[in-house]
Design a protein around this motif. Structure first.
Motif, PDB file in Angstrom:
ATOM      1  N   ASP A  65       0.830  -1.219   0.000  1.00 12.67           N
ATOM      2  CA  ASP A  65       0.000   0.000   0.000  1.00 12.67           C
ATOM      3  C   ASP A  65       0.861   1.264   0.000  1.00 12.67           C
ATOM      4  O   ASP A  65       0.513   2.260  -0.622  1.00 12.67           O
ATOM      5  CB  ASP A  65      -0.911   0.039   1.243  1.00 12.67           C
ATOM      6  N   ALA A  66       1.976   1.201   0.720  1.00 10.49           N
ATOM      7  CA  ALA A  66       2.783   2.410   0.903  1.00 10.49           C
ATOM      8  C   ALA A  66       3.711   2.703  -0.276  1.00 10.49           C
ATOM      9  O   ALA A  66       3.997   3.872  -0.559  1.00 10.49           O
ATOM     10  CB  ALA A  66       3.615   2.290   2.184  1.00 10.49           C
ATOM     11  N   VAL A  67       4.193   1.650  -0.962  1.00  9.13           N
ATOM     12  CA  VAL A  67       5.288   1.889  -1.912  1.00  9.13           C
ATOM     13  C   VAL A  67       4.994   1.523  -3.360  1.00  9.13           C
ATOM     14  O   VAL A  67       5.778   1.875  -4.256  1.00  9.13           O
ATOM     15  CB  VAL A  67       6.589   1.141  -1.476  1.00  9.13           C
ATOM     16  N   GLN A  68       3.875   0.834  -3.639  1.00 14.09           N
ATOM     17  CA  GLN A  68       3.668   0.343  -5.008  1.00 14.09           C
ATOM     18  C   GLN A  68       3.738   1.477  -6.035  1.00 14.09           C
ATOM     19  O   GLN A  68       3.068   2.503  -5.904  1.00 14.09           O
ATOM     20  CB  GLN A  68       2.328  -0.370  -5.127  1.00 14.09           C
ATOM     21  N   GLY A  69       4.588   1.282  -7.031  1.00 11.50           N
ATOM     22  CA  GLY A  69       4.727   2.250  -8.111  1.00 11.50           C
ATOM     23  C   GLY A  69       5.519   3.500  -7.762  1.00 11.50           C
ATOM     24  O   GLY A  69       5.685   4.385  -8.618  1.00 11.50           O
TER      25      GLY A  69
END
Lengths: 238, 238
Positions: free
Chosen positions: B90-94
Motif C-alpha cells: 500500500d505504501a510503496v507500489q509504483g
C-alpha cells in the motif's frame, strides 16, 4: 574482559588499542619464528619496517643478527629468512635478532599504543591465554592477515586463544566467528587450511616443513612481550 | 568463479571490484528493507549518502518517498524509517523511494566500480545465488558491517550465498569462514546472533519484529539490481 579480533592490521585505528593488551598473530610465519627464537634462547627480537633499518642496527652493534623476508624469500645480506626452523638454539642463543617481515612488522607497529603487546601463534597458545587472563585487561587479537585480507591460519590462531580464555569474556562478532571456526576445525586444521591461499603459496615455495612446524600446538611456555625496544621472553604465561 | 568476501565496506579498495559482480549485504536492515520494498512494487530504490540529498531529490519530484535512519532512528521529515515492515505494498507500489542509511549507502558507494551491483539479504538468498551463477563473473560479497567491524548477520548472509553457489567456486579465506559459520549455525541462526552486538542494540531499541522479519529466508525472487541511478527489481534470479 572484552575480546576484540581484527582480521587484518590495516583495519586498526591504533588509538582504539590504548590501555588494552594486544596479541599480534602472524602464524605463517613471523610470530611463530619470533616465539621459536626466544624459546631457543635469543635475548631479544626487534621488529623493524625497512631493510635498511636492520642493517643500520647491525652496524651499530655487529653482534646483532638479521632475519626476515620479502614475499617468503630471505633478504639478501641477512643471516636468516623467516623460517622458524633456522632459528635453532645454536644459531640464536644469547643473541639479539633484528627482524624485518612484510606483515608481522606492520602489525606490531599498528599495536604501538597498546598497554602491552605480546606475540601469539599455535606454539604458545595456552601460555598466551594464561598471560592474558592474569593481566585481566581488555584483549585485542590482531591478525596480520595476508595482503589486506583475512588469512585463515591467523584467524584460527585467534579463535584458539578465545577458546582457551574464560567463558565469561565478552566477544565481538569477529571473536565469536574465529572461536567457532577453531572449534569446528580443531581436530583437522590442515583440512581447512589446505583450501586457503597463503598455505598454498607456501607449499608452492617448498615450505611444507615450515607449515608442519607452525601448526605444532603448545610446544613451550614463552610469551614474547614488548619491552619498548623489542620482544623478550616472559614466563608469566606459565 | 572467484568469490571474495569483505567483512566491512571500509576495507574495500573500490578499484579491486572493477569487472566483478558485487552483492551488497546489510541484513539488519538496509538491504532487507530495499529488497522488501521492491518485492512490494516500489519502482526504484535510490541510495544517497546525505539527508539533504534526499530532500533535494524529493523537491525535484514530489512523488518520491524518503526512507532511512541514523543510529536505528527514522530521520525527521522522512516518510519511512529503516524498518522493512513499513514498506508495505500500500505504501510503496509504483513509487520511487530515496534511501539514506548509515552503512548500507556507504557500502553501495564502495561498490561503484563493479560491473553490476545487487542487494542481498536472507529474503532473496536463492534468487541472488541463481543470478550470480547465471552471470558467471567473479563475485564480491560486500558486507556493510557495523561501525567498522564484522557484523555477524551480514557475515552469515554472505556465508549462505556462498553455500548456495556451485561447489567449484574458488573461495577466499573470508568466504570459507563465512560459509562454515553459516553451515554450523544454519538451523539456529538466532542462537549465535543473540550473542552479537548489533542484534542486541536492535532488541534494546524495540526492534524484535524487525529482527524476526529480517531472518526470514527466501520469501521472494526479487534481485535488486543497480541501473545507474538506483536499484530496480530484476527477476533473472528465478
Amino acid at each position: 574482559m572484552n575480546i576484540t579480533t581484527y582480521i587484518q592490521h590495516d583495519f586498526v585505528n591504533p588509538a582504539d588499542l590504548a590501555g588494552k593488551q594486544t596479541v599480534v598473530i602472524d602464524t605463517f610465519r613471523a610470530t611463530t619464528t619470533m616465539t621459536t627464537a626466544l624459546q631457543n634462547g635469543a635475548s631479544r627480537m626487534v621488529t623493524v619496517m625497512h631493510v635498511q633499518d636492520a642493517f643500520d642496527l647491525q652496524k651499530a652493534d655487529p653482534t646483532r643478527l638479521l632475519g626476515g623476508e620479502r614475499n617468503t624469500q630471505k633478504i639478501a645480506g641477512f643471516d636468516f629468512g623467516n623460517s622458524p626452523l633456522e632459528y635453532t638454539r645454536d644459531a640464536v642463543q644469547g643473541r639479539e635478532v633484528i627482524m624485518s617481515t612484510t606483515n608481522g612488522t606492520k602489525a606490531v607497529a599498528a599495536a604501538a599504543q597498546s598497554e602491552n603487546i605480546v606475540l601469539g601463534c599455535f606454539h604458545n597458545l595456552s601460555a598466551v591465554a594464561n598471560y592474558l587472563a592474569k593481566q585481566g585487561k581488555d584483549i585485542v587479537l590482531l591478525c596480520a592477515g595476508t595482503v589486506g585480507k583475512l588469512s585463515m591460519e591467523d584467524f584460527l590462531t585467534a579463535g584458539a586463544i578465545v577458546d582457551a580464555l574464560p567463558d565469561n569474556c565478552a566477544l565481538c562478532d569477529a571473536s565469536i566467528a574465529a572461536r567457532d571456526m577453531y572449534r569446528l576445525h580443531k581436530n583437522n586444521l590442515n583440512g581447512v587450511l589446505q583450501h586457503t591461499k597463503h598455505y598454498n603459496t607456501m607449499l608452492q615455495n617448498g615450505l611444507q616443513h615450515d607449515i608442519d612446524f607452525c601448526m605444532q600446538v603448545n610446544t613451550g611456555t614463552v610469551v614474547p612481550i614488548f619491552d619498548g625496544i623489542g620482544f623478550i621472553s616472559d614466563k608469566r604465561g606459565e
